[in-house]
Design a protein around this motif. Structure first.
Motif, mmCIF file in Angstrom:
data_model
loop_
_atom_site.group_PDB
_atom_site.id
_atom_site.type_symbol
_atom_site.label_atom_id
_atom_site.label_comp_id
_atom_site.label_asym_id
_atom_site.label_seq_id
_atom_site.Cartn_x
_atom_site.Cartn_y
_atom_site.Cartn_z
ATOM 1 N N LEU A 60 3.116 5.841 -5.873
ATOM 2 C CA LEU A 60 3.170 5.889 -7.332
ATOM 3 C C LEU A 60 1.847 6.349 -7.924
ATOM 4 N N LEU A 61 0.737 6.101 -7.209
ATOM 5 C CA LEU A 61 -0.562 6.580 -7.680
ATOM 6 C C LEU A 61 -0.607 8.110 -7.698
ATOM 7 N N THR A 62 0.064 8.759 -6.748
ATOM 8 C CA THR A 62 0.109 10.227 -6.778
ATOM 9 C C THR A 62 0.825 10.712 -8.035
ATOM 10 N N ARG A 63 1.865 10.006 -8.467
ATOM 11 C CA ARG A 63 2.579 10.388 -9.696
ATOM 12 C C ARG A 63 1.721 10.114 -10.924
ATOM 13 N N PHE A 64 0.938 9.054 -10.885
ATOM 14 C CA PHE A 64 0.018 8.768 -11.985
ATOM 15 C C PHE A 64 -1.047 9.864 -12.097
ATOM 16 N N GLN A 65 -1.499 10.383 -10.961
ATOM 17 C CA GLN A 65 -2.456 11.484 -10.989
ATOM 18 C C GLN A 65 -1.851 12.722 -11.636
ATOM 19 N N LEU A 93 -5.099 -3.206 0.135
ATOM 20 C CA LEU A 93 -4.803 -1.776 0.209
ATOM 21 C C LEU A 93 -5.134 -1.233 1.597
ATOM 22 N N TYR A 145 -2.533 5.312 1.862
ATOM 23 C CA TYR A 145 -3.149 6.417 1.126
ATOM 24 C C TYR A 145 -2.934 7.736 1.859
ATOM 25 N N SER A 198 0.662 9.015 1.379
ATOM 26 C CA SER A 198 1.172 8.933 0.005
ATOM 27 C C SER A 198 1.855 10.199 -0.476
ATOM 28 N N SER A 241 0.823 -1.210 0.000
ATOM 29 C CA SER A 241 0.000 0.000 0.000
ATOM 30 C C SER A 241 0.854 1.255 0.000
ATOM 31 N N PHE A 260 2.446 1.593 -3.549
ATOM 32 C CA PHE A 260 1.398 1.685 -4.561
ATOM 33 C C PHE A 260 0.749 3.067 -4.548
ATOM 34 N N PHE A 261 0.372 3.556 -3.367
ATOM 35 C CA PHE A 261 -0.300 4.850 -3.298
ATOM 36 C C PHE A 261 0.661 5.997 -3.600
#
Length: 650
Positions: free
Chosen positions: A294-299, A573, A578, A581, A288, A291-292
């Motif tokens: 890298l999710l901020t970079r994807f956003q 998750l 999160y 993150s 988690s 993952f979260f």
């Protein structure tokens, strides 16, 4: 002296602890402020403490071979450790590195261009600062602080006495609230939820009497890896012809095409100590965390693809839409903590407000004392802020968000997540801007708020609440007296505050703050003032729509994650990942988290828990090795006046 079999704290351990507190304050202050390359004290498990504690344990074992009568028990050693732990935090980012610079920087950096003497000085109470707010321009006390004393000058101790005493009162209220919070949370987090508290693993291994941590070959193999790397890198700093191993990289330099160049600052720091600690965490939490992040970079990429206007979170290295999601996550996490521990908290508050009495003899404080101590300290902290000039309603909001939301989530990140740093991605003022603009607070409130942000709310590293909770976990393992631990904390905190105050005044006046650590003297104490200038001048804008939208997104996502974690044990998750993150903590440690997860997941799947336990000393050895090298190079740099290598926890 009390017998070895009693669980009280002995006088000799307190005496040795006092000596160690003074040594820790000196080492941490010099390393972080003068050497600057080695931030040795602000981590929630400070390398300086581990290094000095190792020498204590080693000396104790040598003493045992000479005469067993004079050796210290594990209980006594861990008492000393707890005193050093809080001392390191207070002499670093926990208090002193933020307090003293914030009281003088606003004066030194005022000039005709920014007119800070006109914007801020009239709104500062004289007892808050060491200079006269009626005097325009730079004061001599600030000039000598930043540029060093001239021959024949002396340190103006008397001018600093009143403001340090005044701010010391607020620090006392905050620390009292933290101590009461720790007493209230202990049973729920340690006994009911059985959080692992990974940061206490290494010092407990040092004093474990059942087996010898220091005779384990795997531990020394893990120790050797960072020892070799940092020895090589240290020698490279002295003799550049010696090769070195780079421990930091910047991924952004490889993403130059749109929309990938919109990714926020994304470094790779290779910390062996971080990998070692994260090895101890559950794989779902590890997954988690990275993952979260890298999710901020994807956003960021998605926002760039749709041409969205991207703005930054004030004073934090993250996007505004991420920062407000995180803020929403914090609120939901606090609600979930209360929900999970409701039976326990109901008993605690019932004891405080009724005549019903449960057995709380094993607690740090009686529940009645803890609850009323928390309430009174919060009220007094709010009153102090009001007396300093802060709007009363906002003062209550500021203190409650800081102590009861941000600090608790940060403490959870170490107790459950084993994170070496506590950093958030928003301040209480950012939440306030969801309903009103900063300008509505007025110039006086914003001036006081600038001090509070610099000293307390912006940078959470060195959070003393985690030290109190770690001490309670240690107490359960070695059998200290609960109530005696209060004295240990109070003595350690008081002595560290006094000792660190003297050192943090002496060093700048001797060396000149301009030639010392940039972040401490020319970064953190100025950023909040700069951020509030526009609002004081009536030009600041609120983040009502954008911030509120993503605050709601954070609430919805975290609520879903919490519910799924409660319903399905296999749900991968974790909501804590999160919430963290966007923090500087994960910016620094996301890659070690990924490495630890990549090692531990296949190890557990194909080799089982027995192999995981067998390799545990290797990873603790990496922690021990990296932290030992930090202490060693601090001493080398101090004694030989040579540069130190970079350590990957900036």
């Amino acid at each position: 002296m009390l017998s070895r079999n009693e669980n009280r704290i002995s006088g000799r351990s307190l005496l040795l602890g006092i000596c160690c507190v003074i040594v820790i304050c000196c080492i941490v202050s010099y390393a972080e402020l003068v050497i600057t390359y080695i931030q040795i004290g602000f981590l929630q498990l400070p390398p300086a403490v581990i290094g000095l504690f190792f020498f204590l344990v080693l000396g104790n074992r040598l003493l045992a071979k000479l005469n067993n009568r004079f050796t210290f028990s594990p209980r006594e050693l861990m008492c000393i450790y707890c005193m050093m732990l809080v001392a390191s935090m207070i002499s670093s980012r926990g208090v002193m590195e933020k307090l003293i610079p914030a009281l003088i920087a606003v004066n030194y950096f005022t000039n005709e261009t920014n007119s800070w003497d006109t914007l801020f000085f009239p709104h500062i109470k004289p007892w808050l600062i060491p200079f006269s707010p009626e005097q325009k321009g730079q004061a001599s006390i600030a000039i000598s602080f930043y540029e060093g004393m001239q021959g024949g000058d002396s340190i103006p101790w008397r001018a600093w006495l009143e403001p340090l005493c005044a701010w010391g009162v607020l620090v006392f209220f905050v620390f009292t609230a933290f101590l009461c919070l720790a007493a209230i949370l202990r049973k729920q987090w340690i006994e009911n939820e059985k959080l692992s508290f990974p940061l206490v693993s290494l010092p407990l291994e040092f004093v474990h009497e059942g087996h010898s941590f220091f005779r384990n070959r795997l531990m020394w193999l893990g120790f050797a890896l960072p020892a070799f790397i940092f020895t090589l890198n240290g020698l490279h700093e002295i003799w550049p012809q010696i090769p070195n191993v780079s421990l930091r990289y910047l991924l952004n330099q490889y993403f130059t095409e749109q929309p990938f160049n919109a990714i926020a600052y994304t470094p790779i720091f290779l910390s062996f100590a971080a990998i070692g600690f994260f090895y101890l965490l559950p794989t779902q939490l590890l997954f988690s965390l990275w993952f979260f992040f890298l999710l901020t970079r994807f956003q960021d990429i998605v926002a760039a693809m749709f041409g969205l206007r991207v703005s930054s979170m004030p004073l934090y290295p993250t996007r505004l839409y991420i920062g407000y999601q995180v803020a929403g996550a914090y609120v939901v996490l606090i609600i979930s903590f209360i929900y999970m521990g409701f039976p326990h908290f109901r008993r605690v508050f019932r004891d405080a407000f009724t005549r019903n009495k449960t057995d709380d003899t094993d607690e740090l404080l009686p529940y009645r004392t803890a609850v009323w101590g928390l309430i009174i300290s919060l009220i007094l902290a709010v009153g102090w802020c009001y007396a300093a000039g802060l709007n009363l309603g906002f003062a209550a909001f500021e203190i409650l968000v800081y102590i009861c939301i941000v600090a608790v989530v940060m403490a959870r990140s170490t107790a459950e997540g084993g994170l070496l740093m506590t950093e958030t991605s928003f301040r209480p003022i950012d939440l306030y801007q969801l309903i009103a603009s900063k300008a509505s607070l007025g110039a006086q409130s914003l001036t006081v708020l600038s001090f509070l942000d610099a000293i307390f709310t912006r940078d959470q590293r060195g959070l003393i609440l985690t030290g109190f909770l770690d001490g309670l976990k240690i107490r359960d393992r070695v059998g200290m007296s609960s109530r005696s631990l209060v004295g240990v904390f109070v003595l350690g905190c008081t002595l560290a505050f006094l000792c660190a105050a003297v050192i943090h005044l002496w060093l700048p006046y001797k060396h000149g703050a301009n030639y010392m650590y940039n972040y401490t003297y020319r970064g953190n104490p100025l950023w909040a003032f700069r951020d509030n200038v526009a609002a004081i001048e009536g030009l600041g804008a609120a983040h009502h729509t954008t911030g509120g939208l993503f605050f709601g997104v954070g609430i919805l996502v975290t609520t879903g994650l919490v519910i799924l974690r409660m319903l399905y044990w296999w749900w991968p998750l974790h909501p804590l990942g999160y919430a963290l993150s966007a923090s500087w903590t994960l910016i620094v440690f996301w890659f070690p988290v990924l490495i630890a997860w990549s090692i531990k997941t296949p190890l557990l799947r194909y080799s089982g828990i027995r192999q995981y336990q067998r390799l545990r000393p290797f990873f603790l050895g990496m922690v021990f090795g990296e932290f030992s090298m930090a202490v060693l190079w601090t001493l080398i740099s101090w004694g030989a006046n040579v540069p130190a290598p970079f350590f990957p926890w900036p």
